[in-house]
Design a protein around this motif. Structure first.
Motif, PDB file in Angstrom:
ATOM      1  N   ILE A   7      -3.405   8.355  -2.140  1.00 18.50           N
ATOM      2  CA  ILE A   7      -3.766   8.415  -3.546  1.00 18.50           C
ATOM      3  C   ILE A   7      -3.572   9.827  -4.081  1.00 18.50           C
ATOM      4  O   ILE A   7      -3.121  10.027  -5.214  1.00 18.50           O
ATOM      5  CB  ILE A   7      -5.225   7.949  -3.746  1.00 18.50           C
ATOM      6  N   GLN A   8      -3.877  10.818  -3.261  1.00 17.26           N
ATOM      7  CA  GLN A   8      -3.717  12.207  -3.671  1.00 17.26           C
ATOM      8  C   GLN A   8      -2.250  12.511  -3.990  1.00 17.26           C
ATOM      9  O   GLN A   8      -1.937  13.210  -4.969  1.00 17.26           O
ATOM     10  CB  GLN A   8      -4.219  13.146  -2.569  1.00 17.26           C
ATOM     11  N   GLU A   9      -1.356  11.987  -3.169  1.00 16.63           N
ATOM     12  CA  GLU A   9       0.073  12.187  -3.411  1.00 16.63           C
ATOM     13  C   GLU A   9       0.514  11.513  -4.704  1.00 16.63           C
ATOM     14  O   GLU A   9       1.318  12.066  -5.460  1.00 16.63           O
ATOM     15  CB  GLU A   9       0.880  11.652  -2.225  1.00 16.63           C
ATOM     16  N   ALA A  10      -0.028  10.331  -4.958  1.00 11.14           N
ATOM     17  CA  ALA A  10       0.302   9.616  -6.191  1.00 11.14           C
ATOM     18  C   ALA A  10      -0.206  10.378  -7.408  1.00 11.14           C
ATOM     19  O   ALA A  10       0.496  10.510  -8.421  1.00 11.14           O
ATOM     20  CB  ALA A  10      -0.300   8.216  -6.163  1.00 11.14           C
TER      21      ALA A  10
ATOM     22  N   LEU B 205       3.865   2.964  -9.863  1.00 13.72           N
ATOM     23  CA  LEU B 205       2.948   3.595 -10.797  1.00 13.72           C
ATOM     24  C   LEU B 205       3.753   4.465 -11.767  1.00 13.72           C
ATOM     25  O   LEU B 205       4.827   4.958 -11.423  1.00 13.72           O
ATOM     26  CB  LEU B 205       1.939   4.458 -10.026  1.00 13.72           C
ATOM     27  N   PRO B 206       3.245   4.657 -13.003  1.00 12.24           N
ATOM     28  CA  PRO B 206       1.961   4.167 -13.521  1.00 12.24           C
ATOM     29  C   PRO B 206       2.025   2.703 -13.913  1.00 12.24           C
ATOM     30  O   PRO B 206       3.124   2.157 -14.113  1.00 12.24           O
ATOM     31  CB  PRO B 206       1.747   5.052 -14.747  1.00 12.24           C
ATOM     32  N   LEU B 207       0.859   2.087 -14.036  1.00 11.66           N
ATOM     33  CA  LEU B 207       0.795   0.726 -14.539  1.00 11.66           C
ATOM     34  C   LEU B 207       1.019   0.732 -16.046  1.00 11.66           C
ATOM     35  O   LEU B 207       0.727   1.720 -16.723  1.00 11.66           O
ATOM     36  CB  LEU B 207      -0.573   0.105 -14.224  1.00 11.66           C
ATOM     37  N   PRO B 208       1.532  -0.364 -16.585  1.00 14.72           N
ATOM     38  CA  PRO B 208       1.743  -0.421 -18.041  1.00 14.72           C
ATOM     39  C   PRO B 208       0.410  -0.447 -18.784  1.00 14.72           C
ATOM     40  O   PRO B 208      -0.591  -0.964 -18.280  1.00 14.72           O
ATOM     41  CB  PRO B 208       2.506  -1.737 -18.228  1.00 14.72           C
ATOM     42  N   SER B 209       0.413   0.103 -19.976  1.00 16.70           N
ATOM     43  CA  SER B 209      -0.792   0.063 -20.809  1.00 16.70           C
ATOM     44  C   SER B 209      -0.987  -1.340 -21.365  1.00 16.70           C
ATOM     45  O   SER B 209      -0.066  -2.170 -21.345  1.00 16.70           O
ATOM     46  CB  SER B 209      -0.669   1.056 -21.961  1.00 16.70           C
ATOM     47  N   GLY B 210      -2.162  -1.608 -21.870  1.00 18.84           N
ATOM     48  CA  GLY B 210      -2.436  -2.908 -22.472  1.00 18.84           C
ATOM     49  C   GLY B 210      -1.515  -3.181 -23.648  1.00 18.84           C
ATOM     50  O   GLY B 210      -1.039  -4.306 -23.840  1.00 18.84           O
ATOM     51  N   THR B 211      -1.245  -2.144 -24.446  1.00 14.56           N
ATOM     52  CA  THR B 211      -0.352  -2.303 -25.604  1.00 14.56           C
ATOM     53  C   THR B 211       1.060  -2.642 -25.162  1.00 14.56           C
ATOM     54  O   THR B 211       1.723  -3.517 -25.738  1.00 14.56           O
ATOM     55  CB  THR B 211      -0.336  -1.014 -26.436  1.00 14.56           C
ATOM     56  N   GLU B 212       1.540  -1.938 -24.128  1.00  5.70           N
ATOM     57  CA  GLU B 212       2.883  -2.213 -23.607  1.00  5.70           C
ATOM     58  C   GLU B 212       2.991  -3.647 -23.105  1.00  5.70           C
ATOM     59  O   GLU B 212       3.972  -4.352 -23.407  1.00  5.70           O
ATOM     60  CB  GLU B 212       3.211  -1.237 -22.480  1.00  5.70           C
ATOM     61  N   MET B 213       2.001  -4.100 -22.361  1.00 12.17           N
ATOM     62  CA  MET B 213       2.020  -5.465 -21.836  1.00 12.17           C
ATOM     63  C   MET B 213       1.984  -6.475 -22.963  1.00 12.17           C
ATOM     64  O   MET B 213       2.709  -7.480 -22.938  1.00 12.17           O
ATOM     65  CB  MET B 213       0.842  -5.675 -20.891  1.00 12.17           C
ATOM     66  N   LEU B 214       1.152  -6.230 -23.975  1.00 15.51           N
ATOM     67  CA  LEU B 214       1.032  -7.155 -25.100  1.00 15.51           C
ATOM     68  C   LEU B 214       2.346  -7.281 -25.856  1.00 15.51           C
ATOM     69  O   LEU B 214       2.787  -8.389 -26.193  1.00 15.51           O
ATOM     70  CB  LEU B 214      -0.080  -6.687 -26.038  1.00 15.51           C
TER      71      LEU B 214
ATOM     72  N   PRO C 196      12.831  -6.003 -19.066  1.00 16.26           N
ATOM     73  CA  PRO C 196      12.062  -5.925 -17.826  1.00 16.26           C
ATOM     74  C   PRO C 196      10.869  -4.983 -17.936  1.00 16.26           C
ATOM     75  O   PRO C 196      10.932  -3.960 -18.626  1.00 16.26           O
ATOM     76  CB  PRO C 196      13.088  -5.400 -16.817  1.00 16.26           C
ATOM     77  N   GLY C 197       9.794  -5.342 -17.266  1.00 14.23           N
ATOM     78  CA  GLY C 197       8.588  -4.529 -17.266  1.00 14.23           C
ATOM     79  C   GLY C 197       8.044  -4.396 -15.862  1.00 14.23           C
ATOM     80  O   GLY C 197       8.794  -4.384 -14.888  1.00 14.23           O
ATOM     81  N   HIS C 198       6.740  -4.343 -15.768  1.00 14.09           N
ATOM     82  CA  HIS C 198       6.085  -4.228 -14.466  1.00 14.09           C
ATOM     83  C   HIS C 198       5.893  -5.612 -13.851  1.00 14.09           C
ATOM     84  O   HIS C 198       5.840  -6.624 -14.563  1.00 14.09           O
ATOM     85  CB  HIS C 198       4.727  -3.533 -14.624  1.00 14.09           C
ATOM     86  N   MET C 199       5.765  -5.665 -12.543  1.00 17.99           N
ATOM     87  CA  MET C 199       5.566  -6.932 -11.846  1.00 17.99           C
ATOM     88  C   MET C 199       4.289  -7.626 -12.321  1.00 17.99           C
ATOM     89  O   MET C 199       4.244  -8.863 -12.426  1.00 17.99           O
ATOM     90  CB  MET C 199       5.504  -6.705 -10.342  1.00 17.99           C
ATOM     91  N   ILE C 200       3.257  -6.855 -12.625  1.00 16.03           N
ATOM     92  CA  ILE C 200       2.008  -7.450 -13.106  1.00 16.03           C
ATOM     93  C   ILE C 200       2.237  -8.161 -14.430  1.00 16.03           C
ATOM     94  O   ILE C 200       1.692  -9.250 -14.668  1.00 16.03           O
ATOM     95  CB  ILE C 200       0.916  -6.367 -13.246  1.00 16.03           C
ATOM     96  N   THR C 201       3.030  -7.568 -15.309  1.00 19.32           N
ATOM     97  CA  THR C 201       3.360  -8.212 -16.587  1.00 19.32           C
ATOM     98  C   THR C 201       4.125  -9.505 -16.346  1.00 19.32           C
ATOM     99  O   THR C 201       3.887 -10.520 -17.016  1.00 19.32           O
ATOM    100  CB  THR C 201       4.205  -7.269 -17.461  1.00 19.32           C
ATOM    101  N   PHE C 202       5.027  -9.479 -15.385  1.00 15.29           N
ATOM    102  CA  PHE C 202       5.799 -10.671 -15.035  1.00 15.29           C
ATOM    103  C   PHE C 202       4.883 -11.773 -14.520  1.00 15.29           C
ATOM    104  O   PHE C 202       5.004 -12.937 -14.923  1.00 15.29           O
ATOM    105  CB  PHE C 202       6.852 -10.309 -13.985  1.00 15.29           C
ATOM    106  N   TRP C 203       3.956 -11.425 -13.620  1.00 20.28           N
ATOM    107  CA  TRP C 203       2.991 -12.399 -13.124  1.00 20.28           C
ATOM    108  C   TRP C 203       2.212 -13.015 -14.281  1.00 20.28           C
ATOM    109  O   TRP C 203       2.065 -14.242 -14.364  1.00 20.28           O
ATOM    110  CB  TRP C 203       1.999 -11.732 -12.176  1.00 20.28           C
ATOM    111  N   LEU C 204       1.678 -12.150 -15.142  1.00 20.89           N
ATOM    112  CA  LEU C 204       0.848 -12.617 -16.250  1.00 20.89           C
ATOM    113  C   LEU C 204       1.627 -13.532 -17.181  1.00 20.89           C
ATOM    114  O   LEU C 204       1.104 -14.556 -17.644  1.00 20.89           O
ATOM    115  CB  LEU C 204       0.294 -11.416 -17.025  1.00 20.89           C
ATOM    116  N   TRP C 205       2.875 -13.201 -17.440  1.00 17.17           N
ATOM    117  CA  TRP C 205       3.706 -14.017 -18.315  1.00 17.17           C
ATOM    118  C   TRP C 205       3.902 -15.420 -17.738  1.00 17.17           C
ATOM    119  O   TRP C 205       3.756 -16.430 -18.439  1.00 17.17           O
ATOM    120  CB  TRP C 205       5.054 -13.348 -18.535  1.00 17.17           C
ATOM    121  N   MET C 206       4.210 -15.503 -16.450  1.00 13.94           N
ATOM    122  CA  MET C 206       4.441 -16.804 -15.834  1.00 13.94           C
ATOM    123  C   MET C 206       3.161 -17.649 -15.816  1.00 13.94           C
ATOM    124  O   MET C 206       3.208 -18.866 -16.011  1.00 13.94           O
ATOM    125  CB  MET C 206       4.978 -16.632 -14.410  1.00 13.94           C
TER     126      MET C 206
END
Length: 298
Positions: free
Chosen positions: A7-10, A118-127, A195-205
């Motif tokens: 985590i420190q490296e990230a 990382l970083p994860l997308p913001s809520g606005t970006e995902m929306l 294309p976006g983040h994998m989490i956005t893809f999961w949520l969309w499906m």
């Protein structure tokens, strides 16, 4: 797989502390391959398809007076056996077609740039991305669905989906394997173009699955949050398409109704609703139900 050992490296790479959600994502995905993370989508589809229709199954089996008034075609009864057979048929297609397609389509997902880091997308970006996805899917699905209602497309492929003239939640993906691929392409088109983040893809499906199940539920509940979405079709709107069946040239919409309105493919639905709506509301205590009498009357 994340290119960080700790985590420190990230945090050093990002120049800030990880947010709570990013910490969770790091702990879960740090040592997992991108392919393994992508395969989660197959699991999500299986789990949500199994669980989301269950409230509608219970409602169908109980048939209490309080729930019955929200059933769109109240004269149709579906037994537990009927619904379970539908589930088994869909799972067969899922195991033989959808699952393998999901697993072997990873090179495409990887090549178009869906990321897992990382970083994860913001809520606005995902929306905003989800909005783009649903608009792309809705428009492409409209034309692919309409194409499947041509004589050859309907008789060879789409007729399977229309075996349910009164659809149920489990029947949302009930279709010929070719239709699963054709209309499934519309769902992948948005993430391929933007294309976006994998989490956005999961949520969309998952959200696309939820919408399809609600649309095919056979129940039109007034408290559904989708009632507040402008131009949203919903269960009653799509139920009419199934009810008319083979002769249907109306209500092709996947999510929203604007395509049907623009291209004039909801005229039959609007006509019957305007003519019979008030009468049926009086008969059903404020609920408009499509009936065979309504369909035949001109």
């Amino acid at each position: 797989m994340l290119p960080f050992q700790s985590i420190q490296e990230a945090e050093s790479s990002l120049g800030r502390n990880l947010k709570f959600a990013e910490n969770l994502w790091f702990k879960y995905s740090a040592n997992k391959s991108d392919y393994f993370l992508y395969c989660h989508n197959t699991i999500f589809l299986l789990v949500f398809y199994t669980l989301l229709p269950l409230p509608y199954v219970i409602a169908e089996l109980l048939r209490s007076n309080k729930i019955e008034r929200f059933k769109i075609q109240p004269k149709v009864n579906n037994s537990f056996k009927d619904m379970f057979n539908c589930y088994k048929n869909v799972m067969t297609i899922f195991i033989l077609v959808v699952g393998p397609l999901q697993l072997f389509s990873f090179p495409v997902i990887q090549s178009i740039g869906i990321r897992t880091g990382l970083p994860l997308p913001s809520g606005t970006e995902m929306l905003l991305q989800m909005l783009v996805y649903v608009l792309i899917e809705d428009y492409s699905n409209y034309w692919l669905h309409r194409l499947l209602h041509c004589k050859w497309g309907y008789e060879k492929i789409h007729r399977v989906h229309h075996e349910y003239t009164a659809p149920i939640g489990f029947a949302a993906p009930y279709a010929h394997w070719a239709e699963v691929l054709i209309l499934g392409f519309a769902s992948f088109l948005g993430p391929m173009m933007v294309p976006g983040h994998m989490i956005t893809f999961w949520l969309w499906m998952v959200l696309r699955q939820m919408e399809a199940i609600e649309t095919h539920s056979g129940y039109d509940f007034p408290w559904s949050i989708t009632k507040f979405i402008p131009f949203y079709g919903g269960a009653e709107y799509h139920d009419y398409h199934h009810f008319v069946g083979k002769q249907s040239h109306s209500n092709f919409a996947s999510v929203f109704t604007y395509c049907d309105y623009i291209y004039g493919t909801n005229k039959g639905y609007r006509y019957r609703k305007s003519v019979f709506g008030k009468l049926r509301e009086k008969q059903n205590g404020g609920k408009y139900n499509i009936s065979r009498q309504d369909l035949k009357a001109e």
